[in-house]
Structures are given as structure tokens and as C-alpha cells.
Design a protein around this motif. Structure first.
Motif, PDB file in Angstrom:
ATOM      1  N   LYS A   1      35.170  40.059  27.516  1.00 51.46           N
ATOM      2  CA  LYS A   1      35.224  40.589  28.881  1.00 51.46           C
ATOM      3  C   LYS A   1      36.559  40.177  29.494  1.00 51.46           C
ATOM      4  N   ILE A   2      37.341  41.168  29.933  1.00 53.23           N
ATOM      5  CA  ILE A   2      38.657  40.871  30.498  1.00 53.23           C
ATOM      6  C   ILE A   2      38.673  41.070  32.010  1.00 53.23           C
ATOM      7  N   GLU A   3      37.498  41.341  32.578  1.00 49.94           N
ATOM      8  CA  GLU A   3      37.370  41.612  34.009  1.00 49.94           C
ATOM      9  C   GLU A   3      36.858  40.385  34.747  1.00 49.94           C
ATOM     10  N   ARG A   4      37.209  40.272  36.026  1.00 49.77           N
ATOM     11  CA  ARG A   4      36.521  39.314  36.896  1.00 49.77           C
ATOM     12  C   ARG A   4      35.700  40.117  37.910  1.00 49.77           C
ATOM     13  N   TRP A   5      34.486  39.644  38.170  1.00 46.24           N
ATOM     14  CA  TRP A   5      33.599  40.257  39.146  1.00 46.24           C
ATOM     15  C   TRP A   5      33.713  39.458  40.431  1.00 46.24           C
TER      16      TRP A   5
ATOM     17  N   GLU B   1      40.293  34.123  30.861  1.00 45.48           N
ATOM     18  CA  GLU B   1      40.506  33.408  32.121  1.00 45.48           C
ATOM     19  C   GLU B   1      41.967  32.934  32.220  1.00 45.48           C
ATOM     20  N   PRO B   2      42.699  33.347  33.271  1.00 46.11           N
ATOM     21  CA  PRO B   2      42.352  34.303  34.313  1.00 46.11           C
ATOM     22  C   PRO B   2      42.147  35.707  33.724  1.00 46.11           C
ATOM     23  N   ALA B   3      41.323  36.482  34.413  1.00 43.04           N
ATOM     24  CA  ALA B   3      40.995  37.824  33.940  1.00 43.04           C
ATOM     25  C   ALA B   3      42.212  38.736  33.991  1.00 43.04           C
ATOM     26  N   LEU B   4      42.162  39.790  33.168  1.00 41.74           N
ATOM     27  CA  LEU B   4      43.238  40.777  33.086  1.00 41.74           C
ATOM     28  C   LEU B   4      42.965  42.022  33.912  1.00 41.74           C
ATOM     29  N   VAL B   5      41.732  42.178  34.376  1.00 44.95           N
ATOM     30  CA  VAL B   5      41.324  43.376  35.105  1.00 44.95           C
ATOM     31  C   VAL B   5      40.450  42.973  36.284  1.00 44.95           C
ATOM     32  N   LYS B   6      40.626  43.655  37.404  1.00 41.74           N
ATOM     33  CA  LYS B   6      39.686  43.545  38.512  1.00 41.74           C
ATOM     34  C   LYS B   6      39.266  44.953  38.901  1.00 41.74           C
ATOM     35  N   GLN B   7      38.113  45.058  39.535  1.00 40.08           N
ATOM     36  CA  GLN B   7      37.587  46.356  39.946  1.00 40.08           C
ATOM     37  C   GLN B   7      38.099  46.658  41.347  1.00 40.08           C
ATOM     38  N   ALA B   8      38.907  47.695  41.463  1.00 38.32           N
ATOM     39  CA  ALA B   8      39.594  47.977  42.721  1.00 38.32           C
ATOM     40  C   ALA B   8      38.624  48.154  43.881  1.00 38.32           C
ATOM     41  N   ASP B   9      37.488  48.804  43.633  1.00 36.84           N
ATOM     42  CA  ASP B   9      36.540  49.070  44.709  1.00 36.84           C
ATOM     43  C   ASP B   9      35.856  47.810  45.219  1.00 36.84           C
TER      44      ASP B   9
ATOM     45  N   ASP C   1      38.154  52.848  38.073  1.00 41.70           N
ATOM     46  CA  ASP C   1      38.621  52.025  39.187  1.00 41.70           C
ATOM     47  C   ASP C   1      39.160  50.674  38.722  1.00 41.70           C
ATOM     48  N   ALA C   2      39.453  50.550  37.428  1.00 34.87           N
ATOM     49  CA  ALA C   2      39.997  49.298  36.903  1.00 34.87           C
ATOM     50  C   ALA C   2      41.430  49.094  37.393  1.00 34.87           C
ATOM     51  N   ASP C   3      41.720  47.900  37.854  1.00 37.12           N
ATOM     52  CA  ASP C   3      43.059  47.516  38.299  1.00 37.12           C
ATOM     53  C   ASP C   3      43.585  46.472  37.311  1.00 37.12           C
ATOM     54  N   PRO C   4      44.390  46.878  36.333  1.00 35.72           N
ATOM     55  CA  PRO C   4      44.814  45.957  35.271  1.00 35.72           C
ATOM     56  C   PRO C   4      46.004  45.099  35.672  1.00 35.72           C
ATOM     57  N   SER C   5      46.112  43.946  35.058  1.00 35.35           N
ATOM     58  CA  SER C   5      47.277  43.097  35.225  1.00 35.35           C
ATOM     59  C   SER C   5      48.497  43.760  34.598  1.00 35.35           C
ATOM     60  N   ALA C   6      49.669  43.355  35.078  1.00 42.09           N
ATOM     61  CA  ALA C   6      50.904  43.977  34.603  1.00 42.09           C
ATOM     62  C   ALA C   6      51.136  43.727  33.119  1.00 42.09           C
ATOM     63  N   ASP C   7      50.604  42.624  32.591  1.00 39.81           N
ATOM     64  CA  ASP C   7      50.880  42.272  31.194  1.00 39.81           C
ATOM     65  C   ASP C   7      49.746  42.665  30.248  1.00 39.81           C
ATOM     66  N   LEU C   8      48.846  43.546  30.680  1.00 34.18           N
ATOM     67  CA  LEU C   8      47.726  43.919  29.813  1.00 34.18           C
ATOM     68  C   LEU C   8      48.214  44.505  28.495  1.00 34.18           C
TER      69      LEU C   8
END
Length: 206
Positions: free
Chosen positions: A59-63, A139-147, A34-41
């Protein structure tokens, strides 16, 4: 409490990291389904010269949480418009992170495996492994959790499945234990703040 789905997720991460150690690559990018990556990952990872010399985990995700603030150290590097900062407090989620070979060996060899993988890796309050790992945050994170984000949940679930809060004695005892861990770490975190660390809600940028 270690739920069956958390056990499965934890085992899948450990198996993937063990498979990585059987190969020759220097780093392993871990992304959950369910990872939603940034366009420039992809572009961001094409050149790994930004990797901090002492880092075992990045860690490249933001919670996403209204309450949670994360303690981050002084900027330790910058790459393609994003900053790397040492992570000094719990920051949940394992939808996106990068690990070195040294970090993977530490994770795979850790025993006992008695908590979900995001607590094992990123909850310094409760996990001896997380407290030992040298972890940085992008920071800013490269991934967010879609759910976790506002909007429709995945097929077969409802948004309330993700928003529902636990209740009951077991939940209250766990929250009390978490509070005690927070108090125990407070002196070290105060020293980090005096040394230039800041409390922030890590943003995400597409």
C-alpha cells in the motif's frame, strides 16, 4: 451496506487485476482517478529490487484521518528515503497500491465479493482476504487521495459531501460490529506491539 458507487469501484479494481493477470508483468500499480502521487513516484518504481520477498500487496497510500492509527511492523526495507513496514491493522483507501501476480490471483479469485474493495484488501478486522494477504505499507506514503485533503472538492460535489458523517441505526450497528472486530484482533495486535510494531498515522511526502 454496499452502495452502488462502491460496487462500481470494486468491480473496476477486480476487472483491472484480471486484465493484469492476462499480461506478463510481475507487478501492477493501481491508481484511482483522485490519486495525488508524490513527485518521485516514477523514480521510486523504476527499480523494484526493494519488493519484500513475501509481499503480495504494498500500500503506497495514506488515508487521512484524525482518529485512525495504523499498526506497522518493524522496518523491513528502505528505498529512496522511504521505509517498508508490514501492515497489521486496517488502513482504508485504494487510491494507490501495488500488487504482485500471486496477490492479484488471490484477490481476483476471492469469494464472496460482499464489501467495498478497500475493506476487502485493507480491513483485517472484517475481511478474511485482508487478513490472509501479506501487505506492506510505504512510509512516508507515495500517494494521497485528493478528495480527502483540505481544499475544494471535485467539480459537481461539495466539501460537505466528503465530510458528512452517517447517522441512524444502521450506522450505529455497523460501528458496534467494527468495535467487536477490533476487540477480537486485540490479542494478536498486542503481540505485534510487544514484538516491535508501532501505532502511527502514516505521513505523506511529496
Amino acid at each position: 451496506r454496499f452502495r452502488l458507487k462502491d460496487m462500481g469501484c470494486t468491480i473496476s479494481h477486480l476487472d483491472a487485476l484480471a486484465a493484469f493477470l492476462e499480461r506478463d508483468e510481475a507487478y501492477c500499480l493501481m491508481l484511482e482517478d483522485d490519486a495525488d502521487p508524490s513527485a518521485d513516484l516514477g523514480a521510486w518504481l523504476a527499480d523494484m529490487s526493494w519488493w519484500p520477498a513475501d509481499a503480495e500487496m504494498v500500500k503506497i497510500e495514506r488515508w487521512r484521518s484524525r482518529k485512525l492509527k495504523v499498526l506497522l511492523g518493524r522496518p523491513a526495507g528502505r528505498h529512496r528515503g522511504r521505509t517498508l513496514r508490514r501492515l497489521h491493522s486496517r488502513h482504508m483507501g485504494t487510491a494507490g497500491y501495488i500488487v504482485s501476480r500471486a496477490g492479484a490471483r488471490r484477490v481476483v479469485g476471492h469469494r464472496p465479493v460482499n464489501m467495498p474493495i478497500d475493506h476487502m484488501l485493507f480491513n483485517m478486522n472484517a475481511s478474511p482476504l485482508a487478513a490472509q494477504l501479506k501487505t506492506y505499507q510505504v512510509e512516508p506514503a507515495l500517494v494521497k487521495q485528493a478528495d480527502q485533503e483540505p481544499g475544494p472538492a471535485r467539480p459537481g460535489t461539495s466539501r460537505s459531501d466528503y465530510d458528512r458523517r452517517e447517522t441512524g441505526v444502521a450506522y450505529m450497528m455497523r460501528e458496534l460490529k467494527r468495535g467487536l472486530y477490533e476487540i477480537r484482533l486485540a490479542p494478536a495486535q498486542m503481540r505485534q506491539l510487544v514484538g516491535g510494531a508501532t501505532l502511527t498515522r502514516p505521513p505523506w511526502k511529496n
